[in-house]
Design a protein around this motif. Sequence first.
Motif, PDB file in Angstrom:
ATOM      1  N   UNK A 255     -27.027  19.170  19.859  1.00 46.65           N
ATOM      2  CA  UNK A 255     -28.129  20.118  20.004  1.00 46.65           C
ATOM      3  C   UNK A 255     -29.474  19.417  19.974  1.00 46.65           C
ATOM      4  N   UNK A 256     -29.583  18.386  19.145  1.00 44.57           N
ATOM      5  CA  UNK A 256     -30.833  17.629  19.092  1.00 44.57           C
ATOM      6  C   UNK A 256     -31.082  16.886  20.403  1.00 44.57           C
ATOM      7  N   UNK A 257     -30.026  16.297  20.952  1.00 43.88           N
ATOM      8  CA  UNK A 257     -30.173  15.582  22.224  1.00 43.88           C
ATOM      9  C   UNK A 257     -30.644  16.531  23.325  1.00 43.88           C
ATOM     10  N   UNK A 258     -30.145  17.754  23.291  1.00 40.24           N
ATOM     11  CA  UNK A 258     -30.573  18.757  24.266  1.00 40.24           C
ATOM     12  C   UNK A 258     -32.025  19.157  24.000  1.00 40.24           C
ATOM     13  N   UNK A 259     -32.361  19.299  22.712  1.00 34.23           N
ATOM     14  CA  UNK A 259     -33.721  19.681  22.337  1.00 34.23           C
ATOM     15  C   UNK A 259     -34.728  18.609  22.729  1.00 34.23           C
ATOM     16  N   UNK A 260     -34.309  17.346  22.682  1.00 32.77           N
ATOM     17  CA  UNK A 260     -35.217  16.231  22.960  1.00 32.77           C
ATOM     18  C   UNK A 260     -35.527  16.072  24.445  1.00 32.77           C
ATOM     19  N   UNK A 261     -34.810  16.788  25.307  1.00 35.34           N
ATOM     20  CA  UNK A 261     -35.090  16.683  26.739  1.00 35.34           C
ATOM     21  C   UNK A 261     -36.470  17.266  27.050  1.00 35.34           C
ATOM     22  N   UNK A 262     -37.198  16.683  28.007  1.00 36.11           N
ATOM     23  CA  UNK A 262     -38.552  17.156  28.338  1.00 36.11           C
ATOM     24  C   UNK A 262     -38.583  18.621  28.751  1.00 36.11           C
ATOM     25  N   UNK A 263     -39.165  19.447  27.926  1.00 32.98           N
ATOM     26  CA  UNK A 263     -39.323  20.877  28.207  1.00 32.98           C
ATOM     27  C   UNK A 263     -40.118  21.502  27.082  1.00 32.98           C
ATOM     28  N   UNK A 264     -40.902  22.521  27.402  1.00 40.03           N
ATOM     29  CA  UNK A 264     -41.611  23.269  26.366  1.00 40.03           C
ATOM     30  C   UNK A 264     -40.607  24.150  25.626  1.00 40.03           C
ATOM     31  N   UNK A 265     -40.977  24.646  24.458  1.00 39.75           N
ATOM     32  CA  UNK A 265     -40.044  25.446  23.664  1.00 39.75           C
ATOM     33  C   UNK A 265     -40.787  26.521  22.894  1.00 39.75           C
ATOM     34  N   UNK A 266     -40.082  27.630  22.646  1.00 37.84           N
ATOM     35  CA  UNK A 266     -40.601  28.663  21.753  1.00 37.84           C
ATOM     36  C   UNK A 266     -40.285  28.263  20.316  1.00 37.84           C
ATOM     37  N   UNK A 267     -40.705  29.072  19.377  1.00 43.34           N
ATOM     38  CA  UNK A 267     -40.393  28.827  17.965  1.00 43.34           C
ATOM     39  C   UNK A 267     -38.894  28.996  17.743  1.00 43.34           C
ATOM     40  N   UNK A 268     -38.294  28.040  17.053  1.00 45.41           N
ATOM     41  CA  UNK A 268     -36.869  28.093  16.748  1.00 45.41           C
ATOM     42  C   UNK A 268     -36.639  27.653  15.309  1.00 45.41           C
ATOM     43  N   UNK A 269     -35.546  28.166  14.704  1.00 47.38           N
ATOM     44  CA  UNK A 269     -35.207  27.821  13.319  1.00 47.38           C
ATOM     45  C   UNK A 269     -33.774  27.304  13.270  1.00 47.38           C
ATOM     46  N   UNK A 270     -33.505  26.395  12.330  1.00 52.43           N
ATOM     47  CA  UNK A 270     -32.169  25.842  12.162  1.00 52.43           C
ATOM     48  C   UNK A 270     -31.815  25.804  10.676  1.00 52.43           C
ATOM     49  N   UNK A 271     -30.618  26.255  10.362  1.00 54.04           N
ATOM     50  CA  UNK A 271     -30.176  26.315   8.970  1.00 54.04           C
ATOM     51  C   UNK A 271     -29.739  24.961   8.433  1.00 54.04           C
ATOM     52  N   UNK A 272     -29.550  23.980   9.312  1.00 58.76           N
ATOM     53  CA  UNK A 272     -29.145  22.636   8.896  1.00 58.76           C
ATOM     54  C   UNK A 272     -29.425  21.676  10.045  1.00 58.76           C
ATOM     55  N   UNK A 273     -29.405  20.385   9.743  1.00 57.70           N
ATOM     56  CA  UNK A 273     -29.587  19.366  10.779  1.00 57.70           C
ATOM     57  C   UNK A 273     -28.811  18.124  10.359  1.00 57.70           C
TER      58      UNK A 273
END
Length: 305
Positions: A255-273
Amino acid sequence: MKTPQAYKALRWFASLSMMVLVLFATTGCTKNMIVLDPKGPIAEQQRDLMLISTILCAVVIVPVLILTAVIVWRYRDKKGRKAKYKPNWEHSTKLEIIWWGIPIIIIIALGVITVKGTYALEPSKPLKSDVKPITIQVTSLDWKWLFQYPEQGIASVNYVQFPENVPIRFEITADSPMNSFWIPQLGGQMYAMSGMAMTLHLQADEKGEYMGSGANFTGREFAKMYFTANATSQEAFDQWVSEVKTSSPALTLDGYKELAKPAASDVRMFSAFPKGLFEMTVTKYASSHNHGLSWKDINKIQLEE
């Protein structure tokens, strides 16, 4: 009928008015200047330093500008001028002392104030407080901000929350081109660079939502790289942490690798990492330049995994 002198005065006044309007428009004076509305001890000291420096500079600049206008008007060429002509006059000890002495004194004062302010506002220096600081790890991504709470075990994107009157230790890095982490009402910016772990200590003295942003140009969507910094009571913060833990999905490594791809994002929350994610992000670029977070600290965290 207006005289040529009146036309010149009118043009001069119009030009000056236009310059003032342009100055106000380009410096944002028509809007709320949040940099001069600090909500934390660091931002307050930085504001005071800016104001003192501005006043000291104005001691020289304002009289010079006024005297320039007076001299241009007083010694303009006009009919009937009977001023003495002194082509060989070239020196006045009294005047030399005034226009060299005052600036030198002001420069020395500015130097002393700047050195003291620079030392006092060293970003990696912990804030003096009886309250235990909270650690928040910040990662600059294309084009979003990831906040990790190692003690609480949660993470968020483009939103950071913390208790008021509690020192915050921001550990800052980047998994993208260099950016600059900035919450104007809490303190100055700190660069986020890949392979480096920068440290910034801030604190909010009162509740409120403060604007945060990236202060560096980093590509197509850089204008969307802003976030909300929310200072709340300790109870509200604990409740928010609990809600995130119970109602948000976990951030996996994929999920982090996907998140790190170049793109803007809305507010998101994660219960763990993933444990050690911040340290892995720092070390994967194999840099030996860490400010505030030593390699010993990073290796210790990795060994604990």
